[in-house]
Write a protein that holds these residues in place. Structure first.
Motif, PDB file in Angstrom:
ATOM      1  N   LYS A 137       3.911  -2.660   0.672  1.00  0.00           N
ATOM      2  CA  LYS A 137       2.621  -3.352   0.534  1.00  0.00           C
ATOM      3  C   LYS A 137       2.392  -4.381   1.634  1.00  0.00           C
ATOM      4  N   ASN A 152     -10.318   0.163   2.442  1.00  0.00           N
ATOM      5  CA  ASN A 152     -10.809   1.366   1.760  1.00  0.00           C
ATOM      6  C   ASN A 152     -10.944   2.572   2.695  1.00  0.00           C
ATOM      7  N   GLU A 172       2.538   0.042 -11.744  1.00  0.00           N
ATOM      8  CA  GLU A 172       2.584  -1.278 -11.097  1.00  0.00           C
ATOM      9  C   GLU A 172       2.214  -1.166  -9.605  1.00  0.00           C
ATOM     10  N   ARG A 175      -1.438  -0.256  -9.096  1.00  0.00           N
ATOM     11  CA  ARG A 175      -2.301  -1.420  -9.350  1.00  0.00           C
ATOM     12  C   ARG A 175      -2.357  -2.314  -8.124  1.00  0.00           C
ATOM     13  N   GLN A 176      -1.195  -2.522  -7.506  1.00  0.00           N
ATOM     14  CA  GLN A 176      -1.145  -3.370  -6.309  1.00  0.00           C
ATOM     15  C   GLN A 176      -1.963  -2.749  -5.174  1.00  0.00           C
ATOM     16  N   LYS A 178      -4.485  -0.821  -5.544  1.00  0.00           N
ATOM     17  CA  LYS A 178      -5.890  -0.969  -5.919  1.00  0.00           C
ATOM     18  C   LYS A 178      -6.379  -2.390  -5.629  1.00  0.00           C
ATOM     19  N   ASP A 179      -5.544  -3.376  -5.977  1.00  0.00           N
ATOM     20  CA  ASP A 179      -5.896  -4.778  -5.703  1.00  0.00           C
ATOM     21  C   ASP A 179      -6.095  -5.013  -4.209  1.00  0.00           C
ATOM     22  N   MET A 180      -5.342  -4.278  -3.406  1.00  0.00           N
ATOM     23  CA  MET A 180      -5.475  -4.421  -1.951  1.00  0.00           C
ATOM     24  C   MET A 180      -6.719  -3.714  -1.421  1.00  0.00           C
ATOM     25  N   GLY A 181      -7.341  -2.881  -2.269  1.00  0.00           N
ATOM     26  CA  GLY A 181      -8.540  -2.154  -1.842  1.00  0.00           C
ATOM     27  C   GLY A 181      -8.250  -0.799  -1.221  1.00  0.00           C
TER      28      GLY A 181
END
Ligand code: C2E
Ligand code: MG
Ligand code: MG
Ligand code: MG
Length: 290
Positions: A137, A152, A172, A175-176, A178-181
């Motif tokens: 990440k 994106n 998990e 989700r991370q 997704k949070d980063m876009g």
């Protein structure tokens, strides 16, 4: 090293070894040579990314590409990924090489944006080891910052076997992402061991219909039913759908009728080296301007 020995054992196949010991040893030797040269391939700058266009339906626009690695070996020539990715995996070299792939792909997106092309989604394949790697990440975040491209535009492709390995951890990690876009696609959907119920808990964006199900379209009734079901599933779950391995206009027509969103395959283009991809984009731009 034990990992590599295990890998060799798996590659040899149980049924052949008692008959083909000499060939097996030769092959193990080749593998060892291959591993040695693989270790130097990154520093010698021998990896290349090819790009395969993804076509939006029904517009026919190129809306994205998938980055596919090749190894430009000084003696063997262009080596396809299936011949060396498994070895990168067992040796752990996939981590630095995978990071090189993401950086190179993002730099390419930056170049195309600077040249004034419409933004293209860049799909990058992740291996199991890479996906679970702690620094992934932060490395991606650093690469996005360094190349200044929107998150994106990066679509990470993972297979079902990767996501099913440790479901709790997968949720998990996704989700991370997704949070980063970032965007996430499930590659070769339907060929692995995943259960449909997991789709509910996995925050993914796109299902890629495996080439296996596209190959015998539209004649094979089972494949037709599966392709149709995956496209419908994607649509009803508000996910994107990409069909891969589209080679004939009959396959395309069938998939288009099912409202598959994006297509990828030899019918449109094979994976192209950067210069040829640039030429294709330039040609598209000229065609659009006239
Ligand atoms: P994939 O991600 O499922 O990629 C699709 C493969 O199908 C590519 O093979 C592509 O060239 C091929 N293909 C595309 N259109 C057609 C078609 O119309 N007909 C047929 N017969 N084939 C088509 P390629 O480039 O040899 O890659 C094979 C696999 O290697 C990929 O499968 C992916 O799993 C892996 N791979 C490639 N690049 C990377 C990478 O950078 N990192 C990782 N971890 N794996 C990679
Ligand atoms: Mg892929
Ligand atoms: Mg695939
Ligand atoms: Mg569309």
């Amino acid at each position: 090293n034990a990992d590599v020995a295990m890998y060799h054992a798996k590659q040899q196949g149980r049924n052949n070894y008692q008959f083909y010991t000499a060939e097996m040893n030769a092959c193990a030797y080749d593998q060892l040579m291959l591993e040695t040269s693989l270790r130097h391939a990154l520093e010698r700058d021998e990896f290349v990314l090819y790009y395969q266009p993804q076509i939006d339906m029904p517009s026919g626009d190129i809306v994205g590409v998938e980055a596919l690695i090749r190894w430009n070996h000084p003696e063997l020539g262009l080596v396809p990924p299936n011949d060396f990715i498994p070895l990168l995996e067992v040796t752990g070299l996939i981590v630095p090489v995978g990071e090189w792939v993401i950086r190179t792909a993002c730099r390419q997106v930056r170049t195309w944006l600077d040249e004034g092309h419409p933004p293209l989604t860049m799909a990058v394949n992740l291996s199991a080891r890479q996906f679970r790697e702690q620094n992934l990440k932060s490395n991606i975040a650093a690469i996005l910052a360094e190349t200044n491209i929107p998150a994106n535009l990066l679509e990470l492709e993972i297979t079902e076997s990767i996501v099913m390995e440790n479901v709790q951890e997968t949720v998990e990690i996704l989700r991370q992402f997704k949070d980063m876009g970032l965007k996430v696609a499930i590659d070769d959907f339907g060929t692995g061991a995943s259960s449909l119920s997991y789709l509910k808990s996995f925050p993914v964006d796109t299902l890629k219909i495996s080439h296996d199900f596209v190959l015998n379209l539209p004649a094979d009734n089972d494949d037709a039913a599966i392709a149709k079901a995956v496209i419908t599933l994607a649509r009803n779950m508000s996910l994107g759908s990409v069909a891969e391995g589209v080679e004939t206009s009959e396959q395309m027509d069938f998939l288009r009728l099912q409202q598959c969103e994006r297509m990828q395959g030899y019918l449109f283009s094979k994976a192209l080296p950067p210069e040829q991809m640039a030429a294709l984009l330039e040609e598209r731009r000229r065609a659009a301007a006239t």
